[in-house]
Every structure is written in C-alpha cells, then in structure tokens.
Design a protein around this motif. Structure first.
Motif, PDB file in Angstrom:
ATOM      1  N   PHE A  15       0.828  -1.205   0.000  1.00 43.35           N
ATOM      2  CA  PHE A  15       0.000   0.000   0.000  1.00 43.35           C
ATOM      3  C   PHE A  15       0.866   1.260   0.000  1.00 43.35           C
ATOM      4  N   ARG A  18       2.405   1.812  -3.422  1.00 47.43           N
ATOM      5  CA  ARG A  18       1.508   2.481  -4.378  1.00 47.43           C
ATOM      6  C   ARG A  18       1.754   3.988  -4.394  1.00 47.43           C
ATOM      7  N   GLU A  66      -5.207   6.308   3.447  1.00 50.00           N
ATOM      8  CA  GLU A  66      -5.710   5.261   2.553  1.00 50.00           C
ATOM      9  C   GLU A  66      -5.029   5.371   1.179  1.00 50.00           C
ATOM     10  N   SER A  67      -4.351   4.300   0.798  1.00 55.47           N
ATOM     11  CA  SER A  67      -3.416   4.365  -0.332  1.00 55.47           C
ATOM     12  C   SER A  67      -4.018   4.851  -1.644  1.00 55.47           C
ATOM     13  N   MET A  68      -5.185   4.310  -2.049  1.00 58.40           N
ATOM     14  CA  MET A  68      -5.724   4.722  -3.350  1.00 58.40           C
ATOM     15  C   MET A  68      -6.367   6.106  -3.295  1.00 58.40           C
ATOM     16  N   ASP A 100     -10.735  -0.869  -6.440  1.00 55.43           N
ATOM     17  CA  ASP A 100     -11.470  -1.261  -5.237  1.00 55.43           C
ATOM     18  C   ASP A 100     -11.532  -2.782  -5.121  1.00 55.43           C
ATOM     19  N   ASP A 103      -8.316  -3.969  -3.768  1.00 56.72           N
ATOM     20  CA  ASP A 103      -8.251  -3.664  -2.341  1.00 56.72           C
ATOM     21  C   ASP A 103      -9.053  -4.656  -1.506  1.00 56.72           C
ATOM     22  N   LYS A 104     -10.264  -4.958  -1.968  1.00 56.09           N
ATOM     23  CA  LYS A 104     -11.178  -5.766  -1.156  1.00 56.09           C
ATOM     24  C   LYS A 104     -10.919  -7.264  -1.260  1.00 56.09           C
ATOM     25  N   PHE A 107      -5.643  -8.676  -1.151  1.00 56.04           N
ATOM     26  CA  PHE A 107      -4.851  -8.649   0.084  1.00 56.04           C
ATOM     27  C   PHE A 107      -5.364  -9.681   1.080  1.00 56.04           C
ATOM     28  N   SER A 156      -2.551   0.246  -8.479  1.00 49.95           N
ATOM     29  CA  SER A 156      -3.173  -0.501  -7.377  1.00 49.95           C
ATOM     30  C   SER A 156      -2.678  -1.935  -7.300  1.00 49.95           C
TER      31      SER A 156
END
Length: 219
Positions: A15, A18, A66-68, A100, A103-104, A107, A156
């Motif tokens: 993260f 990124r 928050e990375s993104m 997204d 991310d969801k 990981f 991402s």
C-alpha cells in the motif's frame, strides 16, 4: 514556495509502495519516514488518529490516508504530468471499481496463503488464482489496465507483484503458469523506473514474511 511532501510508511507495505509509484510517476521529491508498526510514531498517530495505519501522505502539513485515496489526490493535485485516471467519467468509474476490487479481494485472500495454518492455504491459493485470472481477463490484450498508458489500476495492482514470490513459495504454485499475461504485464510495468525504483525486493519480502511466520508460530 515548494511543496513539502512527507510519506509515512513501512518498506514491505504494498500500500505504501503504491504511493511511492504515484509520486515517482509525477516526478515529485518527498521525504520518506519508515514506521515501526509495533511502535507507531507520535506523528503517525497524530496524522491518522482514526485508523492509525500507514501509508499517510502529509502535504504541506495536511494528512491524507488510505493508499488509493492518496494516489487519486496526487493525480488531482499534480495533474501536469502522467495522468493516472482517465478523463472520461465512465472510464474513471471503471478504474475505481477495479482498484477497489484489488483492495477488497487480493490482500485478504493473499493473507490466507501466507499467514494461515496448514490446510487453509489451499483454499487461499484457489481463491487467489481465481482473483488473478479475473484481473487478467480485464487486462485482456492491452499493455496496461489503463489501455496504452500506465494508470490507476496498474498502480493498485503492480505493488502486489513483489509479494508474488512469497505467495508462490507458501502456496506451492506458479503465477506465470496460471496467468502468463499478468506476469508479462508485471514485467512491462517493472520496465518503468517509477515502478522498479519503488517496489521492494521480492526475496527481502520473502525473508520478512518468513520472520513474521516464525514469530506467529506458523513455521
């Protein structure tokens, strides 16, 4: 007056990487501060009092977490060079959707392979490969997820690539065998200095993961 940019992160974090890639794409100079997540600095706790997590970008004293969200902020503020999000509203929405998804899904599934006890990694491996195959399908025959240009979704996902060796090692599978187009995309991204200079060494990542596993009593 020059912008003051500080990044709080920890070196193995995909993260945090990124943010480093996005800053490099924009050609921005910044101060990097390594955080010890077992002994978080007062600055991190002050700048991200809600989640108390890295990465945090501090721009002229103001924190973004928050990375993104940070990557999108960087893209909007420094929009003079290397746009990461497309201008078309629908394409922007699609890019956000896939970032997204990464991310969801990726990981948490990856954690099953590396940090789980015996037996659970098989389920994690199956789900992980399915996730990568879906992303490979979205990539298609394009050089990048952003089409001809390196973009938001690429940022991402590409930082996970330095963890691929570790996922493969503990999951006993080959990403190149399962997803050859995705591995070719990874190599293409690594041809960019903004990516290669921002990602951690895969073997150091593996050593780091092995050390954590030993502390957790997994190996």
């Amino acid at each position: 007056m020059a912008d003051e940019i500080v990044l709080l992160s920890t070196w193995p974090s995909m993260f945090g990487m990124r943010v480093r890639v996005a800053l490099a794409e924009k050609g921005l100079k910044y101060e990097y501060r390594e955080e010890d997540l077992l002994n978080k600095s007062p600055l991190l706790l002050m700048m991200n009092p809600v989640h108390k997590k890295i990465p945090v970008l501090i721009h002229n004293g103001k924190p973004i977490s928050e990375s993104m969200i940070i990557v999108e902020y960087i893209d909007e503020v420094w929009n003079h060079k290397s746009p990461l999000l497309p201008t078309d509203p629908y394409q922007r929405a699609q890019a956000r959707f896939w970032a997204d998804y990464v991310d969801k899904k990726l990981f948490d599934i990856g954690k099953k392979i590396i940090w789980s006890t015996k037996g659970e990694e098989e389920t994690g491996k199956k789900e992980f490969i399915e996730c990568l195959k879906l992303l490979e399908g979205e990539l298609g025959d394009n050089p990048y997820f952003g089409g001809e240009n390196f973009g938001f979704v690429d940022v991402s996902l590409v930082t996970f690539s330095c963890w691929f060796h570790t996922y493969e090692s503990y999951g006993n599978f080959s990403i190149e065998t399962e997803c050859p187009k995705l591995v070719a995309w990874t190599k293409r991204c690594l041809g960019k200095e903004s990516v290669s200079s921002s990602l951690a060494d895969p073997h150091k990542i593996h050593d780091f993961a092995s050390g954590v596993r030993k502390r957790l009593g997994i190996e």
